[in-house]
Design a protein around this motif. Structure first.
Motif, PDB file in Angstrom:
ATOM      1  N   LEU A   3      16.298  39.839   2.045  1.00  0.00           N
ATOM      2  CA  LEU A   3      17.255  39.180   2.925  1.00  0.00           C
ATOM      3  C   LEU A   3      17.537  37.776   2.412  1.00  0.00           C
ATOM      4  CD1 LEU A   3      16.006  40.141   6.511  1.00  0.00           C
ATOM      5  CD2 LEU A   3      18.032  41.013   5.330  1.00  0.00           C
ATOM      6  N   HIS A   4      18.610  37.183   2.909  1.00  0.00           N
ATOM      7  CA  HIS A   4      18.946  35.790   2.620  1.00  0.00           C
ATOM      8  C   HIS A   4      18.940  35.039   3.943  1.00  0.00           C
ATOM      9  CE1 HIS A   4      20.545  36.757  -1.530  1.00  0.00           C
ATOM     10  NE2 HIS A   4      20.548  37.942  -0.941  1.00  0.00           N
ATOM     11  N   TYR A   5      18.519  33.784   3.924  1.00  0.00           N
ATOM     12  CA  TYR A   5      18.431  33.025   5.161  1.00  0.00           C
ATOM     13  C   TYR A   5      18.712  31.553   4.888  1.00  0.00           C
ATOM     14  CZ  TYR A   5      13.952  31.155   3.606  1.00  0.00           C
ATOM     15  OH  TYR A   5      12.979  30.498   2.893  1.00  0.00           O
ATOM     16  N   GLY A   6      19.037  30.826   5.934  1.00  0.00           N
ATOM     17  CA  GLY A   6      19.260  29.397   5.808  1.00  0.00           C
ATOM     18  C   GLY A   6      19.883  28.839   7.074  1.00  0.00           C
TER      19      GLY A   6
ATOM     20  N   LYS B   1      21.405  28.969   1.148  1.00  0.00           N
ATOM     21  CA  LYS B   1      20.612  30.130   1.555  1.00  0.00           C
ATOM     22  C   LYS B   1      19.500  30.390   0.536  1.00  0.00           C
ATOM     23  CE  LYS B   1      24.188  32.529   4.170  1.00  0.00           C
ATOM     24  NZ  LYS B   1      25.265  31.556   3.916  1.00  0.00           N
ATOM     25  N   PHE B   2      18.399  30.947   1.052  1.00  0.00           N
ATOM     26  CA  PHE B   2      17.243  31.291   0.226  1.00  0.00           C
ATOM     27  C   PHE B   2      16.926  32.769   0.405  1.00  0.00           C
ATOM     28  CE2 PHE B   2      16.998  26.890   1.553  1.00  0.00           C
ATOM     29  CZ  PHE B   2      16.758  26.214   0.373  1.00  0.00           C
ATOM     30  N   LYS B   3      16.153  33.304  -0.534  1.00  0.00           N
ATOM     31  CA  LYS B   3      15.819  34.724  -0.485  1.00  0.00           C
ATOM     32  C   LYS B   3      14.465  34.939   0.196  1.00  0.00           C
ATOM     33  CE  LYS B   3      18.454  36.172  -4.561  1.00  0.00           C
ATOM     34  NZ  LYS B   3      18.391  36.844  -5.889  1.00  0.00           N
TER      35      LYS B   3
ATOM     36  N   ALA C 218      21.250  37.128   6.281  1.00  0.00           N
ATOM     37  CA  ALA C 218      22.276  37.831   5.515  1.00  0.00           C
ATOM     38  C   ALA C 218      21.641  38.871   4.614  1.00  0.00           C
ATOM     39  CB  ALA C 218      23.100  36.842   4.686  1.00  0.00           C
ATOM     40  N   ARG C 219      22.443  39.855   4.259  1.00  0.00           N
ATOM     41  CA  ARG C 219      22.031  40.874   3.289  1.00  0.00           C
ATOM     42  C   ARG C 219      23.169  41.064   2.301  1.00  0.00           C
ATOM     43  NH1 ARG C 219      23.384  46.936   5.240  1.00  0.00           N
ATOM     44  NH2 ARG C 219      22.304  47.295   3.280  1.00  0.00           N
TER      45      ARG C 219
ATOM     46  N   TYR D 150       8.605  27.131  12.706  1.00  0.00           N
ATOM     47  CA  TYR D 150       9.174  28.470  12.587  1.00  0.00           C
ATOM     48  C   TYR D 150       8.556  29.198  11.393  1.00  0.00           C
ATOM     49  CZ  TYR D 150      12.818  26.414  15.538  1.00  0.00           C
ATOM     50  OH  TYR D 150      13.490  25.771  16.547  1.00  0.00           O
ATOM     51  N   MET D 151       8.363  30.508  11.573  1.00  0.00           N
ATOM     52  CA  MET D 151       7.934  31.391  10.491  1.00  0.00           C
ATOM     53  C   MET D 151       8.895  32.575  10.433  1.00  0.00           C
ATOM     54  SD  MET D 151       5.232  30.304   8.829  1.00  0.00           S
ATOM     55  CE  MET D 151       4.761  31.836   8.012  1.00  0.00           C
ATOM     56  N   LEU D 152       9.367  32.892   9.234  1.00  0.00           N
ATOM     57  CA  LEU D 152      10.260  34.029   9.032  1.00  0.00           C
ATOM     58  C   LEU D 152       9.491  35.162   8.359  1.00  0.00           C
ATOM     59  CD1 LEU D 152      13.455  32.216   7.661  1.00  0.00           C
ATOM     60  CD2 LEU D 152      12.752  32.569  10.042  1.00  0.00           C
TER      61      LEU D 152
END
Length: 201
Positions: free
Chosen positions: A19-22, A28-30, A53-54, A9-11
């Motif tokens: 954004l925040h993701y995890g 979560k990471f930025k 997430a934001r 996967y690539m974001l």
């Protein structure tokens, strides 16, 4: 022979904000504007669901987040909701595009869509309160008072052939949930209330 090793996967963040993701239930990471990073699952003991997430429009201490099932390709919107509030009407829409390229699944985040934008508009022209929810999604229900309207987009847009459940309520009765297809045009069957009164669509 050339052997190329690529991440699954690539974001990619095409927004002008971080954004925040995890993985759901994990740290979560930025993801900075215009940044792209590889992504992998941290554990197989929790759902393999990506959370985006934001920061809240009101405070940077609160995240609004939504879930993404990465098994489906295409373009859709997800609802980012407050992790503290329980108000179904309070959300932001984030555009997500999933595609396969160069041996990886690419998850591309683009413009945040203003809340007034939506795929559907629901008008309640009856004298009853309408309760609307996506079928098999019990976390969120929407109450539409008589004579009111609301913009609507699916809570889980990646579901196959999603349907809505509509219930009408009043002080004298409540209808059984009526299953509706968002892609069907025309009228639907009557919704009988418990007191014998029927509402016709």
């Amino acid at each position: 022979k050339l052997v190329r090793i690529t991440p699954q996967y690539m974001l990619v963040n095409k927004l002008s904000e971080t954004l925040h993701y995890g993985q759901k239930g994990e740290t979560k990471f930025k993801l900075a504007p215009n940044e792209q990073v590889p992504f992998h699952w941290f554990t197989f003991e929790k759902p393999r669901v990506l959370v985006a997430a934001r920061c809240s429009p009101e405070t940077n201490n609160e995240l609004w987040e939504g879930d993404i099932n990465m098994d489906f390709l295409g373009t859709f919107h997800i609802k980012l909701r407050s992790t503290k509030g329980q108000h179904a009407e309070e959300f932001a829409l984030l555009n997500v595009h999933l595609k396969e390229a160069y041996g990886s699944h690419w998850i591309i985040f683009s413009q945040l869509v203003p809340v007034p934008w939506s795929t559907y508009r629901v008008n309640n022209k009856s004298p009853f309160t309408a309760i609307l929810q996506q079928k098999d999604v019990n976390e969120w229900q929407y109450n539409i008072r008589p004579g009111k309207s609301m913009v609507y987009t699916l809570d889980k847009p990646q579901e196959d052939n999603p349907k809505l459940l509509l219930t009408l309520t009043s002080s004298s009765g409540k209808s059984r949930p009526q299953e509706l297809s968002l892609d069907a045009e025309g009228g639907f069957s009557s919704l009988p209330l418990q007191n014998g009164f029927a509402v016709f669509k």
